[in-house]
Write a protein that holds these residues in place. Structure first.
Motif, PDB file in Angstrom:
ATOM      1  N   GLN A  34      -4.407 -10.404  -2.972  1.00 47.62           N
ATOM      2  CA  GLN A  34      -4.523  -9.165  -2.203  1.00 47.62           C
ATOM      3  C   GLN A  34      -5.931  -9.023  -1.641  1.00 47.62           C
ATOM      4  OE1 GLN A  34      -3.234  -5.962  -4.757  1.00 47.62           O
ATOM      5  NE2 GLN A  34      -1.067  -6.460  -4.509  1.00 47.62           N
ATOM      6  N   ASN A  81       0.815  -1.220   0.000  1.00 45.39           N
ATOM      7  CA  ASN A  81       0.000   0.000   0.000  1.00 45.39           C
ATOM      8  C   ASN A  81       0.842   1.261   0.000  1.00 45.39           C
ATOM      9  OD1 ASN A  81       0.550  -1.038   2.750  1.00 45.39           O
ATOM     10  ND2 ASN A  81      -0.291   0.939   3.372  1.00 45.39           N
ATOM     11  N   CYS A 137      -0.623  -2.255  -5.126  1.00 45.82           N
ATOM     12  CA  CYS A 137      -1.779  -2.876  -4.461  1.00 45.82           C
ATOM     13  C   CYS A 137      -3.044  -2.176  -4.897  1.00 45.82           C
ATOM     14  CB  CYS A 137      -1.633  -2.807  -2.933  1.00 45.82           C
ATOM     15  SG  CYS A 137      -2.873  -3.780  -2.028  1.00 45.82           S
ATOM     16  N   ARG A 138      -4.088  -2.952  -5.100  1.00 47.05           N
ATOM     17  CA  ARG A 138      -5.357  -2.354  -5.515  1.00 47.05           C
ATOM     18  C   ARG A 138      -6.097  -1.700  -4.357  1.00 47.05           C
ATOM     19  NH1 ARG A 138      -6.179  -7.983  -6.143  1.00 47.05           N
ATOM     20  NH2 ARG A 138      -7.580  -8.912  -4.581  1.00 47.05           N
ATOM     21  N   SER A 139      -5.578  -1.870  -3.159  1.00 48.49           N
ATOM     22  CA  SER A 139      -6.162  -1.267  -1.959  1.00 48.49           C
ATOM     23  C   SER A 139      -5.153  -0.305  -1.342  1.00 48.49           C
ATOM     24  CB  SER A 139      -6.527  -2.347  -0.938  1.00 48.49           C
ATOM     25  OG  SER A 139      -6.901  -1.797   0.301  1.00 48.49           O
ATOM     26  N   GLU A 155       1.254  -9.789  -5.674  1.00 49.08           N
ATOM     27  CA  GLU A 155       0.004  -9.262  -6.234  1.00 49.08           C
ATOM     28  C   GLU A 155      -1.138 -10.268  -6.156  1.00 49.08           C
ATOM     29  OE1 GLU A 155       2.583 -10.781  -9.666  1.00 49.08           O
ATOM     30  OE2 GLU A 155       2.879  -9.540  -7.881  1.00 49.08           O
ATOM     31  N   CYS A 206      -2.789  -5.390   1.903  1.00 54.96           N
ATOM     32  CA  CYS A 206      -1.652  -5.383   0.982  1.00 54.96           C
ATOM     33  C   CYS A 206      -0.410  -6.046   1.562  1.00 54.96           C
ATOM     34  CB  CYS A 206      -1.306  -3.938   0.601  1.00 54.96           C
ATOM     35  SG  CYS A 206      -2.681  -2.999  -0.104  1.00 54.96           S
TER      36      CYS A 206
END
Length: 400
Positions: free
Chosen positions: A194, A143, A149-151, A191, A157
């Motif tokens: 996550q 993060n 990270c998608r969050s 990845e 993350c």
């Protein structure tokens, strides 16, 4: 590790199947009554290190169970602070002072394949006091790195790996190898998956038994077709801690489970470790009692389910695989508790050290030991960096 803030409780919940903390025992087996051992706190706290009084800079806070070894001169090197790794040094456990030299720094690098984001020295082993092998708790905090990270939520993350470092000068400096040496990693890259905490983390100290060396480490577990890994605490074994690639985890029948670097080798169907012990989270320390040969492990737990009170607990074993029912050693609100309700102080990171240990690596205890741990001041609902490393004397009794 706490990053100077309160960790997610979910990150510290490692029971079989990730059930709520305190709800069930983990996958490891329990020995029948009566207990193998009795540990009793026999005296008050004594401060070893105070972050507000003794620190070299803001990175010097107790943030891991302490580990100690005797170097070739007979002096002690003690680790257990933050990810800018420094040692406490002195002639004995009564006269430790921080050495402001950084022995292993954290690079904060955004490439997860480098394993140089945030690193804590969490275990050491030396045969001669000069050459020292270290296990490193490594966090890739995705993060904090753009596009990784998608969050933006820390725990969604968090990707953990146990890596290795080594010293050739008695712990004055540690170095990573190139490419990095992975002791235990998830069989997938950061990845993947996550949305939750993933990987191996918080190794115990290393202990010796004949030609073998052992440590316990936590894993979050994962679901992969043909290669599921239960959450819990895994037992690792090696005949040479100086070679990171020789560590193998217990599968339930043998020490054959390997968890290599997924960035160097193509992920494959891996053996799974079979979790051991009644541990709701990471093991703070593992020691062997002189005379009886029994193993003793200490850890922290929050009140609920099988744990009647929050605090530090211990359990004992004859073989490192089957453990007896945990018993309360010291009641207190812990880092696993809600700081909004826990009061002005929490405790965390228990360890056991015997000043009279016969081994260079402090992996044995007699009839007395020192329970060492961190105290953490709470302001409102925030766990602060105002922390002390303290100790209390403990009496140790093991029945033959």
């Amino acid at each position: 590790m706490s990053r100077l803030t309160r960790p997610s409780r979910a990150a510290l919940t490692l029971l079989c199947g990730l059930v709520p903390l305190g709800g069930l025992w983990p996958c490891g087996s329990l020995a029948a009554e009566p207990p193998l051992s009795a540990l009793t706190v026999t005296g008050p706290e004594r401060v070893i290190f105070s972050a507000t009084r003794d620190a070299c800079d803001g990175a010097d806070v107790p943030d891991a169970p302490i580990r100690a070894f005797r170097d070739a001169t007979g002096g002690l090197a003690v680790f257990g602070l933050h990810y800018r790794n420094r040692a406490l040094r002195g002639p004995d456990l009564d006269h430790l002072k921080i050495d402001c030299r950084v022995v292993l720094d954290s690079g904060g690098k955004s490439d997860p394949a480098l394993y140089d984001d945030r690193s804590w020295i969490t275990a050491t082993w030396t045969e001669d006091g000069t050459r020292v092998a270290a296990l490193v708790h490594h966090e890739f905090q995705a993060n904090e790195h753009e596009g990784r990270c998608r969050s933006k939520v820390y725990m969604e993350c968090w990707y953990n790996t146990i890596t290795a470092a080594a010293s050739r000068d008695g712990g004055a400096q540690f170095a990573r190898s190139s490419p990095p040496a992975v002791v235990a990693g998830a069989p997938f890259r950061q990845e993947e998956g996550q949305g939750r905490h993933r990987g191996f983390f918080n190794p115990s100290n290393i202990v010796g038994d004949g030609r073998w060396r052992y440590f316990l480490a936590s894993t979050t577990g994962w679901d992969r077709p043909g290669s599921d890994q239960p959450a819990g605490v895994c037992l690792f074994r090696s005949d040479d801690p100086a070679d990171p690639g020789r560590w193998r985890a217990w599968t339930g029948t043998s020490f054959t489970a390997a968890f290599p670097d997924p960035y160097r080798k193509a992920p494959k169907l891996a053996d799974s470790c079979r979790p051991v012990g009644p541990f709701p989270g990471p093991v703070g320390a593992l020691v062997r009692q002189r005379g009886t040969g029994a193993w003793i492990a200490v850890f922290m737990a929050a009140k609920g389910g099988t744990f009647a009170e929050s605090g530090f607990y211990w359990t004992a074993s004859r073989d490192l695989l089957t453990w007896d029912v945990p018993r309360l050693l010291m009641a207190s609100a812990t880092l696993y508790d809600d700081p909004c309700k826990a009061g002005p102080r929490l405790v965390a990171y228990p360890s056991l050290l015997d000043p009279e240990a016969t081994g260079r690596n402090f992996d044995d205890v007699g009839e007395r030991a020192l329970l060492t741990y961190a105290t953490l001041r709470v302001e409102g609902c925030t766990v602060t960096s105002d922390r002390d490393l303290v100790r209390r004397p403990v009496a140790v009794k093991v029945w033959p």
